[in-house]
Scaffold this motif. Sequence first.
Motif, PDB file in Angstrom:
ATOM      1  N   LEU A  63      -5.356   0.767  -5.770  1.00 30.24           N
ATOM      2  CA  LEU A  63      -3.880   1.269  -5.212  1.00 30.24           C
ATOM      3  C   LEU A  63      -3.183  -0.157  -4.258  1.00 30.24           C
ATOM      4  N   MET A  64      -2.228  -0.845  -4.046  1.00 32.46           N
ATOM      5  CA  MET A  64      -1.652  -1.535  -3.585  1.00 32.46           C
ATOM      6  C   MET A  64      -1.014  -1.422  -2.661  1.00 32.46           C
ATOM      7  N   PHE A  65      -1.218  -1.702  -1.663  1.00 27.59           N
ATOM      8  CA  PHE A  65      -0.194  -1.028  -0.055  1.00 27.59           C
ATOM      9  C   PHE A  65       0.084  -2.944   0.755  1.00 27.59           C
ATOM     10  N   GLY A  66       1.371  -2.680   1.626  1.00 26.73           N
ATOM     11  CA  GLY A  66       1.523  -4.501   2.473  1.00 26.73           C
ATOM     12  C   GLY A  66       2.426  -4.430   3.045  1.00 26.73           C
ATOM     13  N   ALA A  67       2.868  -5.250   3.855  1.00 33.08           N
ATOM     14  CA  ALA A  67       4.220  -4.792   5.076  1.00 33.08           C
ATOM     15  C   ALA A  67       4.242  -6.161   5.004  1.00 33.08           C
ATOM     16  N   GLY A  68       5.955  -6.527   5.444  1.00 32.78           N
ATOM     17  CA  GLY A  68       6.989  -7.714   5.620  1.00 32.78           C
ATOM     18  C   GLY A  68       7.858  -6.890   6.125  1.00 32.78           C
ATOM     19  N   ARG A  69       8.646  -8.464   6.782  1.00 37.18           N
ATOM     20  CA  ARG A  69      10.237  -8.063   6.591  1.00 37.18           C
ATOM     21  C   ARG A  69      11.219  -7.622   5.604  1.00 37.18           C
TER      22      ARG A  69
END
Length: 155
Positions: free
Chosen positions: A67-73
């Motif tokens: 799996l891949m996951f992330g956060a940002g604007r």
Amino acid sequence: MVKNKYGDCTIVSASADHINGIAADMRAEDAFECACFGLSPYQALRLAYQNDDVTYTALDKDDKPFLMFGAGRGGSAFPYIWLLGTPGVFNNSRQFLRASKEWVNHLVKPYNFVSNMVCEQNTAAIRWLKFCGAKFVRKLNVRSTPFYEFIITNI
């Protein structure tokens, strides 16, 4: 770079090399959500990887990305969070759940809150989001498919 180890699983900074394997074996529910936004699994992962402030990959005991996951604007006024995975998430569910709240809090911390949407049919993701503290704020339709908008605040 290894970020943390949970049993047989390791969380690492994502690399572009992780995208193909995850995209080729993406869970049907996650692939369907991508399609609702007009993206293939590969396109969704690539777009997120290119626009996130931070992106991570979970590797199984054989160093296979599941799996891949992330956060940002990503140019948006509101910060987002996301996760897309393969059926391997269920093979590693104990380690995945053990790490989830810690990593969600890690992703939320710089923004104080994050949001996104999840398909109403993606019941496993909805249960996991609730486990991680998500609050569901409204129901929306994306290409005639019901989605829930959610928000997660820093705790």
